[in-house]
Design a protein around this motif. Sequence first.
Motif, mmCIF file in Angstrom:
data_model
loop_
_atom_site.group_PDB
_atom_site.id
_atom_site.type_symbol
_atom_site.label_atom_id
_atom_site.label_comp_id
_atom_site.label_asym_id
_atom_site.label_seq_id
_atom_site.Cartn_x
_atom_site.Cartn_y
_atom_site.Cartn_z
ATOM 1 N N ILE A 223 36.481 61.251 31.537
ATOM 2 C CA ILE A 223 35.329 60.557 30.954
ATOM 3 C C ILE A 223 34.553 59.815 32.073
ATOM 4 N N GLY A 224 33.428 59.712 32.424
ATOM 5 C CA GLY A 224 32.790 58.886 33.310
ATOM 6 C C GLY A 224 32.076 59.495 34.502
ATOM 7 N N ASP A 225 30.786 59.329 34.862
ATOM 8 C CA ASP A 225 29.926 60.077 36.089
ATOM 9 C C ASP A 225 29.534 58.977 36.916
ATOM 10 N N THR A 226 29.766 57.927 36.682
ATOM 11 C CA THR A 226 29.152 56.985 37.610
ATOM 12 C C THR A 226 29.962 55.598 37.346
ATOM 13 N N VAL A 227 30.447 54.951 38.144
ATOM 14 C CA VAL A 227 31.061 53.595 38.002
ATOM 15 C C VAL A 227 30.344 52.323 38.574
ATOM 16 N N ARG A 228 30.500 51.438 37.732
ATOM 17 C CA ARG A 228 30.368 49.876 38.283
ATOM 18 C C ARG A 228 31.454 49.058 37.793
ATOM 19 N N VAL A 229 32.167 48.397 38.907
ATOM 20 C CA VAL A 229 33.089 47.382 38.585
ATOM 21 C C VAL A 229 32.219 45.844 38.840
ATOM 22 N N SER A 230 32.249 45.316 37.456
ATOM 23 C CA SER A 230 31.571 43.965 37.383
ATOM 24 C C SER A 230 32.560 42.772 37.734
ATOM 25 N N LEU A 231 32.337 42.144 38.661
ATOM 26 C CA LEU A 231 33.310 40.980 39.215
ATOM 27 C C LEU A 231 32.346 39.820 39.291
ATOM 28 N N SER A 232 32.920 38.526 38.837
ATOM 29 C CA SER A 232 32.301 37.390 39.043
ATOM 30 C C SER A 232 32.715 37.069 40.490
ATOM 31 N N THR A 233 32.160 37.629 41.436
ATOM 32 C CA THR A 233 32.718 37.193 42.896
ATOM 33 C C THR A 233 31.770 37.873 43.863
ATOM 34 N N ASP A 234 32.006 37.998 44.982
ATOM 35 C CA ASP A 234 31.037 38.359 46.248
ATOM 36 C C ASP A 234 30.978 40.035 45.624
ATOM 37 N N ILE A 235 29.567 40.415 45.530
ATOM 38 C CA ILE A 235 29.517 41.839 45.054
ATOM 39 C C ILE A 235 30.072 43.115 46.087
ATOM 40 N N LYS A 236 30.483 42.664 47.189
ATOM 41 C CA LYS A 236 31.229 43.560 48.080
ATOM 42 C C LYS A 236 32.473 44.127 47.447
ATOM 43 N N GLU A 237 33.018 43.152 46.606
ATOM 44 C CA GLU A 237 34.383 43.334 46.022
ATOM 45 C C GLU A 237 34.155 44.438 45.063
ATOM 46 N N GLU A 238 32.973 44.368 44.594
ATOM 47 C CA GLU A 238 32.613 45.400 43.339
ATOM 48 C C GLU A 238 32.894 46.988 43.945
ATOM 49 N N VAL A 239 32.277 47.018 45.030
ATOM 50 C CA VAL A 239 32.252 48.346 45.856
ATOM 51 C C VAL A 239 33.591 49.029 46.275
ATOM 52 N N LEU A 240 34.274 47.645 46.860
ATOM 53 C CA LEU A 240 35.559 48.053 47.214
ATOM 54 C C LEU A 240 36.653 48.402 46.051
ATOM 55 N N ALA A 241 36.360 47.810 45.212
ATOM 56 C CA ALA A 241 37.263 47.917 43.782
ATOM 57 C C ALA A 241 36.992 49.378 43.239
ATOM 58 N N ALA A 242 35.739 49.480 43.133
ATOM 59 C CA ALA A 242 35.521 50.920 42.640
ATOM 60 C C ALA A 242 36.092 51.915 43.591
ATOM 61 N N ARG A 243 35.940 51.811 44.910
ATOM 62 C CA ARG A 243 36.391 52.751 45.773
ATOM 63 C C ARG A 243 37.982 52.874 45.610
ATOM 64 N N ARG A 244 38.787 51.980 45.569
ATOM 65 C CA ARG A 244 40.184 51.735 45.294
ATOM 66 C C ARG A 244 40.526 52.466 43.946
ATOM 67 N N ILE A 245 39.896 52.144 43.028
ATOM 68 C CA ILE A 245 40.030 52.986 41.459
ATOM 69 C C ILE A 245 39.940 54.496 41.822
ATOM 70 N N LEU A 246 38.580 54.823 42.386
ATOM 71 C CA LEU A 246 38.563 56.357 42.602
ATOM 72 C C LEU A 246 39.519 56.931 43.508
ATOM 73 N N SER A 247 39.918 55.995 44.614
ATOM 74 C CA SER A 247 40.953 56.801 45.388
ATOM 75 C C SER A 247 42.320 56.963 44.904
ATOM 76 N N THR A 248 42.917 55.835 43.983
ATOM 77 C CA THR A 248 44.059 56.055 43.205
ATOM 78 C C THR A 248 43.945 57.170 42.382
ATOM 79 N N LEU A 249 43.013 57.468 41.834
ATOM 80 C CA LEU A 249 42.836 58.800 40.781
ATOM 81 C C LEU A 249 42.700 59.854 41.598
#
Lengths: 349, 349
Positions: A223-249
């Motif tokens: 389930i899920g076709d596009t993702v956004r990680v929502s973090l209360s910090t530098d938005i670059k971290e959101e993209v890096l985190a999304a990449r890490r999640i997708l790459s882990t999977l």
Amino acid sequence: MKRRYSRQVHVGDVAIGGDAPVSIQSMLNAKTVDVEGCLRQIDELKALGCDLIRLAVPDEDSAVAFGQIVRRSGLPLIADVHYSYKLAHLAIDNGAKKLRMNPGNMTDFSNIKPLAQRMADLGIPVRVGVNGGSLAEKFSGMNEVDALTESALECANAFEANGLKDIVIAIKHSDPMINLEANRKLASMCDYPLHIGVTEAGTLRTGLVKSAIGIGALLMEGIGDTVRVSLSTDIKEEVLAARRILSTLGLREEGVNVVACPTCARTQIDVEALASKIEMICADVRKPLKISVLGCPLNGIGEGKGSDIGIAGGKDKSVLLFDGKVYATVSNDVLLDEFLKLLKRKIDE
Amino acid sequence: MKRRYSRQVHVGDVAIGGDAPVSIQSMLNAKTVDVEGCLRQIDELKALGCDLIRLAVPDEDSAVAFGQIVRRSGLPLIADVHYSYKLAHLAIDNGAKKLRMNPGNMTDFSNIKPLAQRMADLGIPVRVGVNGGSLAEKFSGMNEVDALTESALECANAFEANGLKDIVIAIKHSDPMINLEANRKLASMCDYPLHIGVTEAGTLRTGLVKSAIGIGALLMEGIGDTVRVSLSTDIKEEVLAARRILSTLGLREEGVNVVACPTCARTQIDVEALASKIEMICADVRKPLKISVLGCPLNGIGEGKGSDIGIAGGKDKSVLLFDGKVYATVSNDVLLDEFLKLLKRKIDE
């Protein structure tokens, strides 16, 4: 991992749903009227692998600025107009490739028709974005899972009944377990592509844990076709985190995966410092590489077998592995330099 | 979430398996011979909610130091002796409450009997800890999932055949997906309690994502009786991360859950700074509390409804919520002070 079937929509040249890869999005936190600031953020996010970017368009000045940003942006932009039909039309005038609307604060759908038809004519999809924190009053008595799905589907149905088929739905809740249950329910009730994420996930550490669990569990169920990680910090971290999640999977084979050991009494080099340095150096490497940084020969050489480049740290000298095989033993003084040579060789291969 | 059935073992006064809550463990990275350094780390981890602590015992000096630490430690201690029967006996002499042995570097099990019987007599369990990076040579031809489970069960069976029933198994791999598959397989093949974790998960950011996905997915399937998050950073982060994972899954209602929004163009206060400050202040609060820090009134008041204390930030003044209801509107200059008063009230309640 079998993915749920979903109809495909297009945001500019980025496909969402169907057989399209799961895309990564983020939202700018520069004020939209700060055109240069927004463009700087867009460039940064794009370099890290962000596919789609959303901007808030809370007023007319922002809509005009949005237009200026669209003309110079390297990525398709999504205008978040929350509830305003007027701003929705203005954002389209200014080049929005997708709109986000929040049924939680749209009073009714009686004026939806001209907007839905215009979007259908122009091939602009809507994201119906429902949020646990801003549900419409009329759903307040219901349990949250039902309230979130009903609110989302009611709004999506209103768009579809008025001629727009290009619809993405996002249901977000700050509790990853409610988020999971609501998205599972929604996924079983429609074929709209789903934008997933855990809302208000928090600061870096907490937000990474909640997002990885909440987004990860959904993606593992297809389930899920596009993702956004929502973090209360530098938005670059959101993209890096999304990449890490997708790459882990295994859903995005891109970028460097640094495997590093937790240090123990056996550790003979500063694993944390070295691994962090390597991660920083590699943040914008898009080629998929596995790099292992282990603190002792015991696990280091075994773990390195599956790596493109490996380090097995010793007291004064460390072992470097290349393509899983022992390559050289080098003094720790020159370890990082020798590693960088191997990295360059791998990237150039 | 229905938990898998597992037999219960005891590590000192901490139960693992059966109906015991999922316990949190970590491993010291101070050298074991550094007695004072180890005791300092133990105190720090205990204050954060760590239940069990492992130390490496790679030689005789470490075994002696381990004994000195045991006598002054506030938590039951696990001796990691990897493959040495001699060190295993020495660690027991020195008060180990559990041993960790790694079948990957135990050459054979022919001398296991005296150890297994002594441990059974004393009520000391073994953790059979298999690791993707240090599998025994004889499993090298096999696929990793089978190799990990077979190696673990072969060693566990050797202990059990020689009279020790108190066995915990850990299978760890640095790829969370292989880790998941191997643990699912193992879980279906035995009733031993399982210690779960993703090994060599990496630096803080990457490690949090891999661990949350890998550990979270298993726990959601009811698999896992004790967890260790392995991070290449300050070991306190491991315990905090484990707490966050368990709390996200509703398995440990303890500590403060800070819900904070990602900032957007609507944001009117510095959410990140405020939420981080609040998280730091609350790191050792064990009472379960939900605190929301939102950057705008739009979502802030809605999200605050489910919180013990909420902040909905405005330009000069912000709204404070208490028990989900609007409590006061205060100037941003005194916002943190007023929040702390409410926090104290909640903790004292």
